[in-house]
Design a protein around this motif. Structure first.
Motif, PDB file in Angstrom:
ATOM      1  N   ARG A  10       0.833  -1.208   0.000  1.00 53.52           N
ATOM      2  CA  ARG A  10       0.000   0.000   0.000  1.00 53.52           C
ATOM      3  C   ARG A  10       0.867   1.258   0.000  1.00 53.52           C
ATOM      4  O   ARG A  10       0.555   2.242  -0.683  1.00 53.52           O
ATOM      5  N   ILE A  11       1.970   1.219   0.739  1.00 58.76           N
ATOM      6  CA  ILE A  11       2.898   2.356   0.770  1.00 58.76           C
ATOM      7  C   ILE A  11       3.550   2.530  -0.602  1.00 58.76           C
ATOM      8  O   ILE A  11       3.676   3.655  -1.096  1.00 58.76           O
ATOM      9  N   ARG A  12       3.956   1.427  -1.225  1.00 61.48           N
ATOM     10  CA  ARG A  12       4.547   1.507  -2.570  1.00 61.48           C
ATOM     11  C   ARG A  12       3.604   2.232  -3.533  1.00 61.48           C
ATOM     12  O   ARG A  12       4.026   3.077  -4.312  1.00 61.48           O
ATOM     13  N   ASP A  13       2.330   1.869  -3.479  1.00 61.99           N
ATOM     14  CA  ASP A  13       1.343   2.516  -4.342  1.00 61.99           C
ATOM     15  C   ASP A  13       1.281   4.016  -4.081  1.00 61.99           C
ATOM     16  O   ASP A  13       1.237   4.818  -5.012  1.00 61.99           O
ATOM     17  N   LEU A  14       1.268   4.400  -2.814  1.00 58.92           N
ATOM     18  CA  LEU A  14       1.171   5.815  -2.462  1.00 58.92           C
ATOM     19  C   LEU A  14       2.427   6.593  -2.854  1.00 58.92           C
ATOM     20  O   LEU A  14       2.341   7.766  -3.221  1.00 58.92           O
ATOM     21  N   LEU A  15       3.574   5.946  -2.785  1.00 62.95           N
ATOM     22  CA  LEU A  15       4.827   6.632  -3.109  1.00 62.95           C
ATOM     23  C   LEU A  15       5.147   6.628  -4.604  1.00 62.95           C
ATOM     24  O   LEU A  15       6.102   7.276  -5.027  1.00 62.95           O
ATOM     25  N   SER A  16       4.352   5.936  -5.383  1.00 64.83           N
ATOM     26  CA  SER A  16       4.654   5.827  -6.819  1.00 64.83           C
ATOM     27  C   SER A  16       4.646   7.182  -7.527  1.00 64.83           C
ATOM     28  O   SER A  16       5.291   7.338  -8.562  1.00 64.83           O
ATOM     29  N   ALA A  17       3.974   8.169  -6.979  1.00 61.98           N
ATOM     30  CA  ALA A  17       3.937   9.504  -7.582  1.00 61.98           C
ATOM     31  C   ALA A  17       5.195  10.324  -7.271  1.00 61.98           C
ATOM     32  O   ALA A  17       5.427  11.350  -7.894  1.00 61.98           O
ATOM     33  N   HIS A  18       5.981   9.861  -6.312  1.00 63.70           N
ATOM     34  CA  HIS A  18       7.201  10.582  -5.928  1.00 63.70           C
ATOM     35  C   HIS A  18       8.385  10.109  -6.763  1.00 63.70           C
ATOM     36  O   HIS A  18       8.438   8.957  -7.185  1.00 63.70           O
ATOM     37  N   SER A  19       9.335  10.990  -6.942  1.00 66.41           N
ATOM     38  CA  SER A  19      10.558  10.586  -7.636  1.00 66.41           C
ATOM     39  C   SER A  19      11.613  10.211  -6.598  1.00 66.41           C
ATOM     40  O   SER A  19      11.479  10.531  -5.422  1.00 66.41           O
ATOM     41  N   GLU A  20      12.610   9.529  -7.060  1.00 68.63           N
ATOM     42  CA  GLU A  20      13.740   9.128  -6.222  1.00 68.63           C
ATOM     43  C   GLU A  20      13.322   8.304  -5.006  1.00 68.63           C
ATOM     44  O   GLU A  20      13.806   8.513  -3.904  1.00 68.63           O
ATOM     45  N   VAL A  21      12.420   7.343  -5.217  1.00 67.56           N
ATOM     46  CA  VAL A  21      11.989   6.455  -4.136  1.00 67.56           C
ATOM     47  C   VAL A  21      12.775   5.156  -4.222  1.00 67.56           C
ATOM     48  O   VAL A  21      12.938   4.592  -5.303  1.00 67.56           O
ATOM     49  N   SER A  22      13.276   4.707  -3.091  1.00 65.56           N
ATOM     50  CA  SER A  22      13.966   3.427  -3.032  1.00 65.56           C
ATOM     51  C   SER A  22      13.554   2.725  -1.740  1.00 65.56           C
ATOM     52  O   SER A  22      12.926   3.320  -0.873  1.00 65.56           O
ATOM     53  N   GLU A  23      13.914   1.470  -1.663  1.00 64.78           N
ATOM     54  CA  GLU A  23      13.594   0.661  -0.484  1.00 64.78           C
ATOM     55  C   GLU A  23      14.880   0.096   0.095  1.00 64.78           C
ATOM     56  O   GLU A  23      15.827  -0.180  -0.628  1.00 64.78           O
ATOM     57  N   ARG A  24      14.860  -0.087   1.401  1.00 68.86           N
ATOM     58  CA  ARG A  24      16.024  -0.649   2.080  1.00 68.86           C
ATOM     59  C   ARG A  24      15.547  -1.461   3.276  1.00 68.86           C
ATOM     60  O   ARG A  24      14.672  -1.015   4.021  1.00 68.86           O
ATOM     61  N   LYS A  25      16.111  -2.628   3.446  1.00 69.33           N
ATOM     62  CA  LYS A  25      15.837  -3.420   4.647  1.00 69.33           C
ATOM     63  C   LYS A  25      16.471  -2.680   5.818  1.00 69.33           C
ATOM     64  O   LYS A  25      17.630  -2.285   5.755  1.00 69.33           O
ATOM     65  N   MET A  26      15.669  -2.453   6.859  1.00 70.76           N
ATOM     66  CA  MET A  26      16.160  -1.678   7.987  1.00 70.76           C
ATOM     67  C   MET A  26      15.360  -2.036   9.223  1.00 70.76           C
ATOM     68  O   MET A  26      14.148  -2.250   9.131  1.00 70.76           O
ATOM     69  N   PHE A  27      15.991  -2.099  10.359  1.00 74.30           N
ATOM     70  CA  PHE A  27      15.337  -2.366  11.642  1.00 74.30           C
ATOM     71  C   PHE A  27      14.639  -3.723  11.669  1.00 74.30           C
ATOM     72  O   PHE A  27      13.718  -3.937  12.449  1.00 74.30           O
ATOM     73  N   GLY A  28      14.999  -4.639  10.791  1.00 76.17           N
ATOM     74  CA  GLY A  28      14.295  -5.911  10.706  1.00 76.17           C
ATOM     75  C   GLY A  28      12.995  -5.795   9.936  1.00 76.17           C
ATOM     76  O   GLY A  28      12.198  -6.714   9.888  1.00 76.17           O
ATOM     77  N   GLY A  29      12.780  -4.654   9.318  1.00 78.12           N
ATOM     78  CA  GLY A  29      11.599  -4.401   8.502  1.00 78.12           C
ATOM     79  C   GLY A  29      12.034  -3.813   7.176  1.00 78.12           C
ATOM     80  O   GLY A  29      13.086  -4.168   6.650  1.00 78.12           O
ATOM     81  N   ILE A  30      11.249  -2.902   6.648  1.00 78.85           N
ATOM     82  CA  ILE A  30      11.571  -2.255   5.387  1.00 78.85           C
ATOM     83  C   ILE A  30      11.382  -0.748   5.535  1.00 78.85           C
ATOM     84  O   ILE A  30      10.451  -0.298   6.212  1.00 78.85           O
ATOM     85  N   ALA A  31      12.290   0.002   4.933  1.00 80.48           N
ATOM     86  CA  ALA A  31      12.200   1.465   4.944  1.00 80.48           C
ATOM     87  C   ALA A  31      12.078   1.957   3.514  1.00 80.48           C
ATOM     88  O   ALA A  31      12.674   1.391   2.592  1.00 80.48           O
ATOM     89  N   PHE A  32      11.305   3.009   3.338  1.00 84.85           N
ATOM     90  CA  PHE A  32      11.136   3.656   2.043  1.00 84.85           C
ATOM     91  C   PHE A  32      11.841   4.993   2.099  1.00 84.85           C
ATOM     92  O   PHE A  32      11.586   5.805   2.998  1.00 84.85           O
ATOM     93  N   VAL A  34      13.092   8.602   0.223  1.00 85.01           N
ATOM     94  CA  VAL A  34      12.802   9.615  -0.790  1.00 85.01           C
ATOM     95  C   VAL A  34      14.043  10.493  -0.866  1.00 85.01           C
ATOM     96  O   VAL A  34      14.436  11.096   0.132  1.00 85.01           O
ATOM     97  N   GLY A  35      14.674  10.514  -2.026  1.00 90.45           N
ATOM     98  CA  GLY A  35      15.906  11.279  -2.175  1.00 90.45           C
ATOM     99  C   GLY A  35      17.024  10.764  -1.288  1.00 90.45           C
ATOM    100  O   GLY A  35      17.900  11.517  -0.886  1.00 90.45           O
ATOM    101  N   GLY A  36      16.987   9.482  -0.967  1.00 91.00           N
ATOM    102  CA  GLY A  36      18.013   8.875  -0.121  1.00 91.00           C
ATOM    103  C   GLY A  36      17.774   9.051   1.365  1.00 91.00           C
ATOM    104  O   GLY A  36      18.550   8.571   2.186  1.00 91.00           O
ATOM    105  N   ASN A  37      16.704   9.750   1.743  1.00 94.08           N
ATOM    106  CA  ASN A  37      16.372   9.986   3.146  1.00 94.08           C
ATOM    107  C   ASN A  37      15.168   9.139   3.535  1.00 94.08           C
ATOM    108  O   ASN A  37      14.189   9.068   2.786  1.00 94.08           O
ATOM    109  N   MET A  38      15.225   8.545   4.722  1.00 93.63           N
ATOM    110  CA  MET A  38      14.100   7.726   5.156  1.00 93.63           C
ATOM    111  C   MET A  38      12.852   8.577   5.301  1.00 93.63           C
ATOM    112  O   MET A  38      12.880   9.654   5.901  1.00 93.63           O
ATOM    113  N   ALA A  39      11.747   8.081   4.749  1.00 89.63           N
ATOM    114  CA  ALA A  39      10.456   8.753   4.850  1.00 89.63           C
ATOM    115  C   ALA A  39       9.527   7.968   5.774  1.00 89.63           C
ATOM    116  O   ALA A  39       9.025   8.503   6.764  1.00 89.63           O
TER     117      ALA A  39
END
Length: 109
Positions: A10-32, A34-39
């Motif tokens: 659901r978050i991926r869908d909401l962030l699809s309108a943003h540019s420079e979105v990436s994902e990273r495994k973090m805290f034993g979960g997943i972080a999204f 934006v521009g290399g900064n955690m959102a």
């Protein structure tokens, strides 16, 4: 620790309108990022939102919001949002946009 894949989708869908979105495994979960900064992120069933410190402090007054204290020490500017506060799309979108807006306001990494 596993994370709620449905919430992540659901978050991926909401962030699809943003540019420079990436994902990273973090805290034993997943972080999204934006521009290399955690959102936002997902840990277990909870949403993690990164906000400026003042906005995070205000958000703590809302029901279902608590300090991000995953390491045992609260992280300034980060909060957990309980699943009942992200169940409907409008509420989730508000939190995701708040986190994405803050991340986008920071210098890109």
């Amino acid at each position: 620790m596993a994370y709620d894949e449905g919430l992540a989708d659901r978050i991926r869908d909401l962030l699809s309108a943003h540019s420079e979105v990436s994902e990273r495994k973090m805290f034993g979960g997943i972080a999204f990022m934006v521009g290399g900064n955690m959102a936002v992120g997902v840990l277990g069933e909870d949403l993690i939102v990164r906000l400026d410190r003042e906005e995070a402090a205000k958000a703590l007054a809302e029901e279902g919001v608590r300090e991000f204290d995953f390491t045992g020490r609260p992280a300034k500017g980060m909060i957990f949002v309980a699943p009942e506060q992200t169940a409907d799309e409008k509420s989730l979108a508000g939190w995701v946009e708040a986190g994405a807006g803050y991340a986008a306001s920071l210098p890109s990494k």
